[in-house]
Design an enzyme around this catalytic site. Sequence first.
Site, PDB file in Angstrom:
ATOM      1  N   GLY A  54     -15.224 -51.925  45.459  1.00 26.98           N
ATOM      2  CA  GLY A  54     -14.968 -51.991  44.023  1.00 26.98           C
ATOM      3  C   GLY A  54     -13.534 -52.307  43.686  1.00 26.98           C
ATOM      4  O   GLY A  54     -13.187 -52.444  42.515  1.00 26.98           O
ATOM      5  N   HIS A  55     -12.677 -52.410  44.713  1.00 27.72           N
ATOM      6  CA  HIS A  55     -11.260 -52.720  44.488  1.00 27.72           C
ATOM      7  C   HIS A  55     -10.891 -54.111  44.978  1.00 27.72           C
ATOM      8  O   HIS A  55      -9.710 -54.417  45.178  1.00 27.72           O
ATOM      9  CB  HIS A  55     -10.378 -51.694  45.188  1.00 27.72           C
ATOM     10  CG  HIS A  55     -10.696 -50.282  44.843  1.00 27.72           C
ATOM     11  ND1 HIS A  55     -10.745 -49.839  43.543  1.00 27.72           N
ATOM     12  CD2 HIS A  55     -11.009 -49.218  45.626  1.00 27.72           C
ATOM     13  CE1 HIS A  55     -11.060 -48.551  43.536  1.00 27.72           C
ATOM     14  NE2 HIS A  55     -11.239 -48.155  44.789  1.00 27.72           N
ATOM     15  N   LYS A 106      -5.130 -44.908  51.571  1.00 25.41           N
ATOM     16  CA  LYS A 106      -4.797 -44.611  50.181  1.00 25.41           C
ATOM     17  C   LYS A 106      -4.882 -43.104  49.950  1.00 25.41           C
ATOM     18  O   LYS A 106      -5.771 -42.443  50.475  1.00 25.41           O
ATOM     19  CB  LYS A 106      -5.743 -45.333  49.222  1.00 25.41           C
ATOM     20  CG  LYS A 106      -5.710 -46.850  49.363  1.00 25.41           C
ATOM     21  CD  LYS A 106      -6.405 -47.548  48.199  1.00 25.41           C
ATOM     22  CE  LYS A 106      -7.827 -47.112  47.976  1.00 25.41           C
ATOM     23  NZ  LYS A 106      -8.689 -47.259  49.174  1.00 25.41           N
ATOM     24  N   HIS A 220     -10.569 -45.581  39.954  1.00 26.09           N
ATOM     25  CA  HIS A 220     -11.948 -45.117  40.193  1.00 26.09           C
ATOM     26  C   HIS A 220     -12.573 -44.617  38.903  1.00 26.09           C
ATOM     27  O   HIS A 220     -13.402 -43.720  38.900  1.00 26.09           O
ATOM     28  CB  HIS A 220     -11.966 -43.981  41.222  1.00 26.09           C
ATOM     29  CG  HIS A 220     -11.353 -44.329  42.526  1.00 26.09           C
ATOM     30  ND1 HIS A 220     -10.050 -44.018  42.844  1.00 26.09           N
ATOM     31  CD2 HIS A 220     -11.861 -44.988  43.594  1.00 26.09           C
ATOM     32  CE1 HIS A 220      -9.788 -44.459  44.064  1.00 26.09           C
ATOM     33  NE2 HIS A 220     -10.860 -45.052  44.535  1.00 26.09           N
ATOM     34  N   GLY A 427     -22.424 -26.947  42.384  1.00 32.58           N
ATOM     35  CA  GLY A 427     -23.641 -26.276  42.805  1.00 32.58           C
ATOM     36  C   GLY A 427     -24.197 -26.689  44.143  1.00 32.58           C
ATOM     37  O   GLY A 427     -25.309 -26.283  44.502  1.00 32.58           O
ATOM     38  N   ASP A 583     -14.551 -17.642  45.661  1.00 34.99           N
ATOM     39  CA  ASP A 583     -14.697 -19.045  46.044  1.00 34.99           C
ATOM     40  C   ASP A 583     -15.904 -19.226  46.964  1.00 34.99           C
ATOM     41  O   ASP A 583     -16.010 -18.546  47.998  1.00 34.99           O
ATOM     42  CB  ASP A 583     -13.445 -19.540  46.760  1.00 34.99           C
ATOM     43  CG  ASP A 583     -13.610 -20.955  47.259  1.00 34.99           C
ATOM     44  OD1 ASP A 583     -13.614 -21.873  46.419  1.00 34.99           O
ATOM     45  OD2 ASP A 583     -13.747 -21.138  48.484  1.00 34.99           O
ATOM     46  N   PRO A 584     -16.844 -20.116  46.640  1.00 36.40           N
ATOM     47  CA  PRO A 584     -18.066 -20.294  47.437  1.00 36.40           C
ATOM     48  C   PRO A 584     -17.785 -20.691  48.886  1.00 36.40           C
ATOM     49  O   PRO A 584     -18.456 -20.230  49.809  1.00 36.40           O
ATOM     50  CB  PRO A 584     -18.818 -21.409  46.702  1.00 36.40           C
ATOM     51  CG  PRO A 584     -18.273 -21.385  45.310  1.00 36.40           C
ATOM     52  CD  PRO A 584     -16.839 -20.976  45.444  1.00 36.40           C
TER      53      PRO A 584
END
Length: 600
Positions: A54-55, A106, A220, A427, A583-584
């Site tokens: 896409g770049h 990048k 993006h 989730g 924190d999960p």
Amino acid sequence: MVKSLEVDESVILSLRGFVASHENIKLIKADRIIYRVLNPKKQYIAVISGGGSGHEPLHAGFVGNNLLTAAVCGDVFASPSTKQILNAVKLANKDPYCKAVLLVVKNYTGDVLHFGLASERARSLGIDCETVVIGEDVSVNSKFVGRRALAGTALAHKIIAAFASTKGDEYSLDDAVAVGEIVNKNMITIGAALDHCKVPGRKFESSLKESQMELGLGIHNEPGVETLEPIPSVEELIEEKMLTRLFKQSGTDKSFVDINSTEEVLLLVNNLGGLSNFAISSIVYTTLNLLKKNYNVKPKVVLAGTYVTAFNSPGFSLTLLNISKCDERLKNKYGIDSITELLALETDAPAWSSAFKVFKFESEYEDILFSNDDADLEGIEVNDVAQLKKVGKIDYSRFTKILTSACETLKKAEPHITHLDSQVGDGDCGYTLVNGCDAILKNLSKWESQQLYFSELLHQLSEVIENSMGGTQGGLYSIFISGCLSGVLQKFAEDQDRELDSEYLAESLSYGLETLFKYTKARAGDSTMIDSLEPFIKTFAETKGNFSEAFEAAQNGMNNTKESKAKFGRASYVGDSSESVADPGSVGVVEFLKGALKEI
């Protein structure tokens, strides 16, 4: 017709078309690797880059002699996998003239993780491989993740690769890394656009009104740092918004790169994909006039055109590179009078024209389309384990029970972890961890029957985790395990039949943590999985293998995440709502260790 294509299918069609229209460029379809046909006459350092599609023309467009050896293409706006990247490294390493491989990355989380993991795996296979990370966006400067990579990436590709091809026989891989770091340090970019881009196969979404535009947006579809309303004229936009941020950090009198009128400077005006050449040329002239008028800066080199895009984004970016400061560092050490020599070095890369302006301000069908794209995979897809040194014997009768208990305990905790992640993330944390556990359990009996050494097991485990989990979690755990492997190979290679024990495990875990810290800036207190992982490993080492004490430290770290705000991952985007919720990822670490403790 294009509308009906799946996004990943459109990537392959684009790559096939690219190869069909350019000489000396080939495609390995299975791994989406674009590479050049080489005929070297001396040793060189291969330079490989890549990232999300896409770049274009980045990255495939910059594959050619004196530029990139290969480019690895991911899905749209998504990093290629570690396997893809590693296969590109192995392809380059097949050339007897290639003495090392440099990965130019990048500064985006997925790219840094997967290219970093590929580099770690390549080194464990005996390939001299390093990474250099590019990030020059002045509109985003997170103290945790640094600056994003924009159009300056193309300049970095050209300068680093020209040095690697012409000076690679004289200088080392570390020298090529140093050149990349010097260029990155002296480069700044900012972008602006009238709207977001349209990604093939996805619904177009934009919050902008017709009277608005965005300043400092990413490549993006990330939002910018400022919404401008009404839309200013081109001159006002460049003068009051873009150049101002290039020369001063927001809210300060400091700049990321100091530029004065006595220094030689490069200006790159980059089309983000949706502007006409007519408009770009006008922007070049306007920018040159404003640089002279407001800053008495007269760029020595001017490049303009389409280098790094965000599909059809109707915008552009401005990049300034301080040539003088780069030359100060490069001339005496590497015998380069100026980086302009490296920029001007001729290349047949389709997207680079060596006929750029040095500015004095004043005064072949059938074979290509129907050939076997994957023929060159032969010799790359080998059994990497066979190349590894066998280090560390394992008592599988005990080890298998411990690992099984750890995985089963974590799987039982999935509903709880998923509930937590639905509050602070997207989730999927629990499901991702279960995927990893299932993959381990599926392979355990095979590893035991093969009686793999610890080094071989770690290599297999890293690949299984990355392939089964994917995403950031898979990347982080894979890098951690690869780091453990590097530690084993470095510290215990001379005693290869020594059996795995607590001291052995502590050393390798510590090395894995150290390696992980090279690719993430998250530390204990940042409300991530590190809050449990780091104290466990450090306590396990300090207590010379007391698993109970180390588990308690991990549990305490997990509990502390309820009191701190997340600084990394998707939980960092939800603000204060991440507080008071464990924190999960950290909970996942603790549940895994809890299961291991049951058997230990």
